[in-house]
Design an enzyme around this catalytic site. Structure first.
Site, short mmCIF file in Angstrom:
data_model
loop_
_atom_site.label_atom_id
_atom_site.label_comp_id
_atom_site.label_asym_id
_atom_site.label_seq_id
_atom_site.Cartn_x
_atom_site.Cartn_y
_atom_site.Cartn_z
N ALA A 124 0.84 -1.20 0.00
CA ALA A 124 0.00 0.00 0.00
C ALA A 124 0.88 1.25 0.00
O ALA A 124 2.03 1.22 0.41
CB ALA A 124 -0.91 0.00 1.22
N ASN A 173 8.95 9.44 3.68
CA ASN A 173 7.65 10.07 3.44
C ASN A 173 6.96 10.38 4.76
O ASN A 173 7.09 9.66 5.74
CB ASN A 173 6.77 9.18 2.55
N ASN A 254 -4.11 -0.99 9.01
CA ASN A 254 -2.82 -0.30 9.14
C ASN A 254 -2.76 0.43 10.47
O ASN A 254 -3.42 1.45 10.66
CB ASN A 254 -2.64 0.68 7.98
N SER A 256 0.43 1.13 11.77
CA SER A 256 1.87 1.29 11.91
C SER A 256 2.47 2.45 11.13
O SER A 256 3.69 2.60 11.12
CB SER A 256 2.57 -0.01 11.48
N SER A 257 1.66 3.25 10.47
CA SER A 257 2.22 4.43 9.82
C SER A 257 2.76 5.37 10.89
O SER A 257 2.07 5.66 11.88
CB SER A 257 1.16 5.16 8.99
N TYR A 406 7.59 -1.77 -2.92
CA TYR A 406 7.09 -0.43 -3.20
C TYR A 406 8.24 0.45 -3.67
O TYR A 406 8.34 0.80 -4.85
CB TYR A 406 6.39 0.18 -1.98
#
Length: 444
Positions: A124, A173, A254, A256-257, A406
């Site tokens: 993702a 990012n 998700n 864990s960002s 990715y």
């Protein structure tokens, strides 16, 4: 001194003019060019071969010319958007032998009730809003994960928020879950689903019908769910399951960002168990997706975890009865001993680091997680710093049922998928084994 008269000059000029006119009547005009049929056909052939060459994702022009040009003339986020634009409108190359020479005899893997052609997936973060699904599958991925998608639209963090570290094939990012929201993505998925269902038809036999939201044999579509910046830490995910679950082959939670405040706190055992238990219950209420399959639930975790924290995540996953764990997301660490980039201002940008420097961290975390899950049915998916066939093999032997790319894909271009596929198949043939036979072989 003799001086020619004007009459003599005129006479001489008229003679020259007549001779030139006569010569012109008998000589073809050399300034005009009319291509012969042979030249025309040859030109068409060259154009066709050139077009075919550029359409093949493994053509060197993509890795060594086009991708470097994009990096030269765009900043990281603009380059990201440009890539999605090309793929959205079908202007990107594809893996031309994905159907015939797909190496599935060696690379095929059974997972979640499906047989994937190969164990190579897309993580993702690249296609956040599900705009380029077909083009990504056409690159050769057997698993494509879109998102993360939040319930309400949100812009994410202020720009600049995406930075390249080209010496390290890495990026940092801090996008912050920029998303068009559930309902906008849902509209895109509905349109795609109905278009492909009508194109495919409903009269096909089960042997012909893929029965997956990828609408391609041996492939699956994953949907990664996130929470809004100020959203509810449980209900935001439940809404995602309810709204987007019907169009997913796999649902990913998700937690864990590093770019959403407080998100990683959800990895604590009590909070994670509560969240995952609630999500699984909602998935069970949802039942089957639109193609008759119950989408498995995965949770995606960080590499920046101690062994006790990884053990507690394994316990939560088992207790909640999720189907698998993706390890890992980006790292907040800056392993300067492994970085070639020396610009401290760049290295110290806030956000998650991904790419080659992440591999040792994610691989170590995978090995640790395998230690606490090998006695269960949990499927482990390896992600982080994988850029070639040998990397993929390492993750497989460490316990990954399949892997995700990715950052390397962004740097090397669309041909990387076919390259890793072929390298991995070659490595396995050297060992006389298949991918399924080597999964978790390091712990035997």
């Amino acid at each position: 001194m003799f001086r020619p008269s004007i009459k003599f000059k005129q006479s001489t000029l008229s003679i020259i003019a007549r001779r030139l006119k006569s010569s012109a009547q008998h000589q073809p005009l050399r300034s005009s060019f009319v291509p012969s049929p042979i030249v025309f056909v040859a030109g068409l052939a060259v154009a066709a071969v050139g077009g075919y060459y550029c359409l093949d994702s493994r053509s060197a022009i993509h890795e060594y010319v086009l991708c470097p040009l994009i990096r030269t003339f765009t900043d990281a986020e603009s380059g990201h958007k440009l890539g999605i634009f090309f793929m959205k409108y079908g202007l990107s190359p594809r893996l031309l032998d994905d159907g015939k020479n797909d190496q599935s005899d060696v690379l095929g893997v059974q997972v979640f009730g499906h047989k994937l052609k190969n164990p190579i997936g897309l993580a993702a973060g690249l296609d956040k809003d599900g705009e380029a699904i077909e083009s990504l599958f056409n690159c050769g991925f057997s698993y494509v994960e879109i998102g993360s998608i939040t319930p309400e639209p949100q812009p994410g963090n202020p720009q600049p928020r995406f930075f390249r570290l080209p010496k390290d094939d890495a990026v940092i990012n801090r996008y912050g879950f920029n998303s068009s929201g559930h309902f906008n993505v849902l509209a895109t998925l509905k349109l795609r689903f109905n278009k492909l269902l009508n194109k495919f038809g409903t009269s096909h036999s089960s042997e012909q019908h893929p029965f997956s939201n990828a609408f391609q044999q041996g492939k699956l579509l994953g949907i990664n769910l996130g929470k809004n910046k100020f959203g509810d830490e449980v209900n935001d995910y439940v809404k995602g399951v309810e709204r987007l679950g019907p169009y997913a082959d796999v649902l990913v939670i998700n937690v864990s960002s590093p770019n959403t405040p407080g998100l990683r706190d959800l990895q604590s055992e009590a909070k994670l168990t509560n969240l995952l238990t609630t999500v699984v219950k909602e998935r069970n209420v949802l039942g089957k997706n639109l193609l008759g399959n119950k989408p498995p639930v995965l949770v995606k975790v960080a590499p920046d975890l101690t062994e006790p924290e990884i053990e507690s995540i394994a316990n939560s996953a088992k207790e909640a009865k999720v189907d698998g764990i993706i390890i890992s997301n980006t790292t907040i660490q800056r392993p300067v001993d492994r970085l070639l980039t020396t610009d401290k201002q760049l290295i110290n940008q806030a956000g998650g680091l991904s790419g080659k420097p992440l591999k040792p961290l994610s691989l170590k975390a995978l090995r640790t997680l395998r230690k606490y899950t090998k006695d269960s049915d949990l499927v482990l998916i390896g992600c982080g710093g994988i850029s070639n066939g040998k990397d993929a093999l390492e993750f497989g032997k460490a316990g990954a049922t399949f892997i995700e790319l990715y950052t390397a894909f962004a740097y090397k271009g669309p041909g990387l998928v076919g390259k890793i596929r072929d390298e991995l198949a070659e490595e396995l043939r050297k060992e006389g084994k298949t991918w399924e036979q080597i999964i978790g072989s390091d712990d035997k």
